[in-house]
Design a protein around this motif. Structure first.
Motif, short mmCIF file in Angstrom:
data_model
loop_
_atom_site.label_atom_id
_atom_site.label_comp_id
_atom_site.label_asym_id
_atom_site.label_seq_id
_atom_site.Cartn_x
_atom_site.Cartn_y
_atom_site.Cartn_z
N ILE A 128 5.02 -9.61 15.34
CA ILE A 128 4.62 -8.23 15.07
C ILE A 128 5.85 -7.34 15.19
N ALA A 129 6.15 -6.60 14.13
CA ALA A 129 7.30 -5.71 14.21
C ALA A 129 6.91 -4.33 14.72
N GLY A 130 5.64 -4.00 14.62
CA GLY A 130 5.18 -2.72 15.15
C GLY A 130 3.84 -2.34 14.56
N ILE A 131 3.15 -1.41 15.22
CA ILE A 131 1.88 -0.94 14.66
C ILE A 131 1.87 0.58 14.69
N PHE A 155 3.53 -3.78 21.40
CA PHE A 155 3.27 -4.88 20.46
C PHE A 155 4.53 -5.36 19.78
N LYS A 156 5.55 -4.52 19.80
CA LYS A 156 6.77 -4.79 19.08
C LYS A 156 7.42 -6.10 19.53
N GLY A 157 7.68 -6.99 18.58
CA GLY A 157 8.36 -8.23 18.88
C GLY A 157 7.48 -9.30 19.49
N LYS A 160 2.55 -14.22 19.97
CA LYS A 160 1.18 -14.59 20.31
C LYS A 160 0.76 -13.74 21.50
N ILE A 161 -0.47 -13.24 21.44
CA ILE A 161 -0.97 -12.49 22.58
C ILE A 161 -2.13 -13.27 23.16
N SER A 162 -1.97 -13.76 24.39
CA SER A 162 -3.03 -14.60 24.91
C SER A 162 -3.73 -13.96 26.10
N ALA A 172 4.07 -9.43 30.21
CA ALA A 172 5.07 -10.45 29.91
C ALA A 172 5.08 -10.72 28.41
N GLU A 173 5.78 -11.78 28.01
CA GLU A 173 5.98 -12.09 26.59
C GLU A 173 4.68 -12.20 25.79
N ASP A 174 3.66 -12.81 26.41
CA ASP A 174 2.43 -13.02 25.65
C ASP A 174 1.28 -12.15 26.15
N GLU A 175 1.61 -11.04 26.81
CA GLU A 175 0.56 -10.21 27.39
C GLU A 175 0.59 -8.79 26.82
#
Lengths: 209, 202, 195
Positions: A128-131, A155-157, A160-162, A172-175
């Motif tokens: 995701i580059a941005g919303i 959301f940028k960068g 996966k969002i888990s 963190a990275e996926d949060e």
């Protein structure tokens, strides 16, 4: 007596009709003057949303915004009511994956009504580059806070969002940090992003060089 | 004439303030008081509508048959509100988007209806215009005051400028509906219980 | 993908209550809430008008205004439709129940300018509800308004003999009660699961 009543009714009706005709024709004239400007505003609004989603820093003047848009965004077309754009962001280092990709504008369900979103997906067609939220009807102070920049920027960068965590924690990275009291709206936004990713897959868009 | 207008000014803004004393017309505007900017725009729209509706209805007041009075009032008010709506869409598109349906709801704002009905239909155009203007002002002052407090406590800013540092924990309740109810109740309480009796004594 | 109509119905009654979270319909709310009986009467009338006008205006908007490209006239058109429906309702009530007619008295014509009704109609357009959803939204919002005004009237009746500080009696206490009610109603948010 009865005749008087009918006469009265007739007179009243004519007064109402005449006044409505006068008022509506004045409005029609005013509308015809402002129409072009209103349409122009709507397109600028959309252009701005596409630029913001793609991670551009917006210049202050309208003419500069239009110039930036014309030089870095390409309108690809509309498919299934989804508007597709491609972008090349020269403000970012060209090695960065976020520097080019696609932007989609589409709508989906929110808690209270449709949410219309511009979603930028980087050139790997995953990240995701941005919303940018174009329109929403969520509760002010709760779900309505999805338009706040801290929420959109996280959301940028992300790939996966888990996990959804609370607003006070640092994701963190996926949060993703959800808005306090509006977890449902946060879920709807995530759901919308997934819908957008599925669109990207189903449209079979090629990678940009 | 001047004297009369002066007393109207005082009455509509202070002693007979539409919100604090009559508690009228809070419906459509209270909703946007979580941001000072939106409140100011909304209040300008309201002042514009109430003064010009009163003015234009006062011009045609002798032509209106009493039976269809309400319908014509609503027609004229909607006419001015549509003009406000078009103007906002054309010149302040972002604010227009944020205000959403609330601009249209000026039509049903009790102040607009109340002033045109109570004053505009009985008086000549110029005093009607002034009456609308002062009522609208009295109304706006209170709402902008509420908006300043709500935005300051709820988001730590006024008119979009951050005033309280990043350590400020926003009072979410101020942005939400209950905050507006409590704040307005508090203001009415203070004014009615403390200030008004003092003014009346004088 | 559609938001289910049931969620809209319950949402508009409780968490998205037109009065407690959008402040619409406050004027008649504050002025009539002294008496439980007339509060219920007005609430029922409002529910009835909302349930009819919301789908009706949906049809008017999507079948007449949108094709003719005159959506900017929607305020005038909507309020006229509402005024017409209220007029008809007034005639019906006058014919069938004289007591109700007198207890509502001057408030009935005020329904036309009740912000809640026009508000529901405008929200329905802005949120782009489908026809079916607009029916549920109209009914739900009406019931929500009825619920809020009935509760407030009942609470006010209960405390009517209590001694309040100077300045609080009247509007201020109604607003405080509404604020507490708004918080209570908000507590239900999230109770309807997504999907």
């Amino acid at each position: 007596m009865k005749k008087d009543k009918i006469n009265d009714l007739f007179k009243n009706l004519i007064v109402v009709i005449i006044i409505s005709i006068i008022l509506i024709s004045i409005l029609a004239i005013i509308y015809s003057f402002t129409q072009d400007r209103i349409k122009e505003n709507e397109t600028i609004f959309k252009k701005k949303a596409v630029l913001i989603a793609a991670g551009f820093a917006l210049p202050a003047k309208y003419s500069q915004i239009i110039e930036l848009y014309n030089s870095s965004i390409k309108e690809i077309g509309v498919q299934n009511k989804v508007e597709i754009f491609s972008y090349i962001n020269k403000q970012i280092d060209q090695e960065n994956v976020l520097s080019k990709g696609y932007v989609l504008i589409f709508s989906g369900p929110g808690l209270w009504g449709e949410i219309t979103m511009a979603l930028a997906i980087a050139n790997d067609l995953e990240t995701i580059a941005g919303i940018e939220i174009i329109s929403q009807n969520e509760t002010p102070g709760l779900g309505g806070r999805i338009v706040e920049s801290w929420f959109k920027n996280q959301f940028k960068g992300k790939n996966k969002i888990s996990k959804i965590i609370s607003e006070k924690e640092i994701p963190a990275e996926d949060e993703i940090a959800s808005i306090t009291g509006a977890t449902n709206t946060t879920k709807y936004v995530l759901n919308l992003i997934n819908i957008g990713k599925q669109y990207i897959k189903s449209f079979n868009l090629p990678k940009l060089d | 004439m001047v004297k009369k207008n002066n007393s109207m000014f005082k009455e509509n803004i202070i002693t007979n303030n539409p919100i604090l004393v009559q508690v009228l017309g809070i419906c459509s505007t209270l909703a946007v008081t979580n941001s000072v900017k939106n409140t100011i725009v909304m209040c300008i729209g309201l002042i514009f509508t109430v003064s010009l509706s009163s003015f234009s209805l006062s011009i045609i007041r002798k032509l209106i048959p009493s039976k269809v009075r309400m319908i014509i009032e609503v027609l004229v008010i909607s006419f001015w509100v549509i003009i406000v709506d078009l103007a906002l869409k054309a010149y302040l598109p972002e604010i227009s988007k944020q205000l959403g349906p609330y601009v249209g709801l000026i039509i049903t704002n009790c102040i607009v209806m109340g002033r045109t009905e109570a004053f505009g239909l009985q008086n000549p155009p110029i005093p009607s215009f002034l009456d609308g203007l002062t009522s609208g002002l009295g109304y706006s002052i209170v709402l902008i005051f509420i908006a300043i407090i709500r935005e300051l406590l709820g988001a730590g800013s006024i008119y979009g400028f951050k005033l309280l540092g990043s350590n400020w924990v926003s009072w979410n309740i101020m942005i939400m509906a209950p905050g507006a109810f409590f704040l307005l109740a508090l203001i009415i309480w203070i004014v009615k219980g403390y200030f008004l009796p003092k003014i009346e004594k004088k | 993908m559609n938001i289910s109509s049931i969620a809209i119905l319950f949402g508009s009654i409780i968490t998205g209550n037109i009065l407690l979270s959008y402040y619409l319909g406050m004027c008649s709310f504050l002025s009539i809430s002294r008496e439980l009986k007339s509060a219920i009467g007005l609430g029922v009338a409002v529910t009835f008008v909302m349930a009819i006008t919301t789908p009706l205006n949906w049809i008017v908007y999507n079948i007449i205004l949108v094709p003719l490209n005159i959506t900017y006239l929607r305020f005038i058109v909507f309020i006229m439709v509402i005024a017409g429906i209220v007029q008809i309702l007034e005639m019906i009530i006058e014919r069938f129940s004289q007591t109700l007619y007198y207890s509502l008295g001057i408030f009935l014509p005020l329904i036309t300018v009740n912000c809640a009704i026009l508000g529901v109609n405008l929200f329905m357009i802005i949120r782009q509800y489908s026809f079916i959803n607009s029916i549920f939204y109209g009914i739900g919002s009406g019931i929500g308004w009825l619920l809020a005004i009935t509760l407030l009237a009942a609470i006010k009746q209960k405390i009517s003999k209590n001694i309040l500080p100077k300045g609080v009696e009247g509007a201020a206490i109604s607003l405080i009660i509404s604020g507490i009610m708004a918080i209570a109603f908000m507590g239900f948010s999230g109770i309807i699961p997504i999907n």
